[in-house]
Design a protein around this motif. Structure first.
Motif, PDB file in Angstrom:
ATOM      1  N   ARG A 142      -6.851   2.584 -13.372  1.00 28.35           N
ATOM      2  CA  ARG A 142      -7.939   1.606 -13.276  1.00 28.35           C
ATOM      3  C   ARG A 142      -8.891   1.935 -12.140  1.00 28.35           C
ATOM      4  NH1 ARG A 142      -6.017  -3.539 -13.800  1.00 28.35           N
ATOM      5  NH2 ARG A 142      -7.784  -4.401 -12.711  1.00 28.35           N
ATOM      6  N   ARG A 143      -8.374   2.445 -11.004  1.00 27.81           N
ATOM      7  CA  ARG A 143      -9.256   2.806  -9.892  1.00 27.81           C
ATOM      8  C   ARG A 143     -10.074   4.051 -10.233  1.00 27.81           C
ATOM      9  NH1 ARG A 143      -4.908   0.533  -6.777  1.00 27.81           N
ATOM     10  NH2 ARG A 143      -3.874   2.541  -6.542  1.00 27.81           N
ATOM     11  N   ARG A 144      -9.496   4.951 -11.010  1.00 27.64           N
ATOM     12  CA  ARG A 144     -10.269   6.117 -11.449  1.00 27.64           C
ATOM     13  C   ARG A 144     -11.391   5.685 -12.388  1.00 27.64           C
ATOM     14  NH1 ARG A 144      -4.988   8.113 -12.103  1.00 27.64           N
ATOM     15  NH2 ARG A 144      -5.252   8.223 -14.361  1.00 27.64           N
ATOM     16  N   ILE A 145     -11.131   4.715 -13.257  1.00 23.30           N
ATOM     17  CA  ILE A 145     -12.188   4.193 -14.135  1.00 23.30           C
ATOM     18  C   ILE A 145     -13.295   3.564 -13.305  1.00 23.30           C
ATOM     19  CG2 ILE A 145     -12.739   2.426 -15.864  1.00 23.30           C
ATOM     20  CD1 ILE A 145      -9.912   2.912 -17.030  1.00 23.30           C
ATOM     21  N   VAL A 146     -12.916   2.790 -12.320  1.00 26.84           N
ATOM     22  CA  VAL A 146     -13.909   2.150 -11.442  1.00 26.84           C
ATOM     23  C   VAL A 146     -14.760   3.209 -10.746  1.00 26.84           C
ATOM     24  CG1 VAL A 146     -14.159   0.824  -9.298  1.00 26.84           C
ATOM     25  CG2 VAL A 146     -12.659  -0.015 -11.117  1.00 26.84           C
ATOM     26  N   LEU A 147     -14.123   4.220 -10.185  1.00 28.04           N
ATOM     27  CA  LEU A 147     -14.874   5.270  -9.491  1.00 28.04           C
ATOM     28  C   LEU A 147     -15.798   6.028 -10.437  1.00 28.04           C
ATOM     29  CD1 LEU A 147     -12.366   6.803  -6.947  1.00 28.04           C
ATOM     30  CD2 LEU A 147     -14.535   5.700  -6.448  1.00 28.04           C
ATOM     31  N   ARG A 148     -15.306   6.334 -11.635  1.00 34.72           N
ATOM     32  CA  ARG A 148     -16.139   7.051 -12.599  1.00 34.72           C
ATOM     33  C   ARG A 148     -17.354   6.207 -12.957  1.00 34.72           C
ATOM     34  NH1 ARG A 148     -18.493  10.718 -12.947  1.00 34.72           N
ATOM     35  NH2 ARG A 148     -16.630  11.922 -12.550  1.00 34.72           N
ATOM     36  N   HIS A 149     -17.154   4.922 -13.186  1.00 35.37           N
ATOM     37  CA  HIS A 149     -18.283   4.051 -13.526  1.00 35.37           C
ATOM     38  C   HIS A 149     -19.268   3.980 -12.359  1.00 35.37           C
ATOM     39  CE1 HIS A 149     -20.524   1.060 -15.680  1.00 35.37           C
ATOM     40  NE2 HIS A 149     -20.462   0.244 -14.634  1.00 35.37           N
ATOM     41  N   LEU A 150     -18.761   3.822 -11.159  1.00 35.35           N
ATOM     42  CA  LEU A 150     -19.645   3.776 -10.000  1.00 35.35           C
ATOM     43  C   LEU A 150     -20.364   5.110  -9.793  1.00 35.35           C
ATOM     44  CD1 LEU A 150     -17.491   1.706  -7.484  1.00 35.35           C
ATOM     45  CD2 LEU A 150     -19.621   0.985  -8.604  1.00 35.35           C
ATOM     46  N   ALA A 151     -19.700   6.218 -10.108  1.00 37.55           N
ATOM     47  CA  ALA A 151     -20.363   7.516 -10.011  1.00 37.55           C
ATOM     48  C   ALA A 151     -21.526   7.600 -10.990  1.00 37.55           C
ATOM     49  CB  ALA A 151     -19.359   8.640 -10.262  1.00 37.55           C
TER      50      ALA A 151
END
Length: 114
Positions: free
Chosen positions: A32-41
């Motif tokens: 879930r944190r990787r998804i958040v980071l990818r979206h923010l990227a």
């Protein structure tokens, strides 16, 4: 001969030490944190609500996603110095990190579909 697979282009490690890598891998261990980071990227800045919607769109089935983001995921990403998170405005911002981008590109979160 040393194989520094975590070094960025040019062989330098962006000032990271072993403890920094441990924290980075720990925080990126959660899908879930990787998804958040990818979206923010992809977008730069997003609200907690937008991030919760993104998690749902990516198949994370959590009725308390907003609470988990506010009290868990976003503070952990902030503490790891990967994002800026303002709990008052409920916004998160990611400025980018070459190593994080490389790691995200090699995981399911790096898949920009959905």
């Amino acid at each position: 001969m040393s194989d520094n697979t975590f070094a960025s282009t040019g062989g330098e490690t962006s000032g990271r030490g072993p403890d920094d890598y441990d924290r980075l891998f720990d925080v990126l261990s959660a899908h879930r944190r990787r998804i958040v980071l990818r979206h923010l990227a992809d977008v730069g800045v997003a609200s907690v609500g937008e991030l919760a919607d993104r998690l749902v769109a990516r198949g994370v089935d959590d009725p308390d996603a907003t609470i988990a983001l506010r009290h868990g995921d976003l503070p952990r990403l902030r503490d790891a110095r990967l994002i800026e998170y303002d709990p008052r405005s409920e916004t998160a911002r990611y400025d980018g990190d070459p190593l994080v981008e490389e790691l995200l590109s090699r995981t399911r979160a790096g898949d920009r579909r959905a």
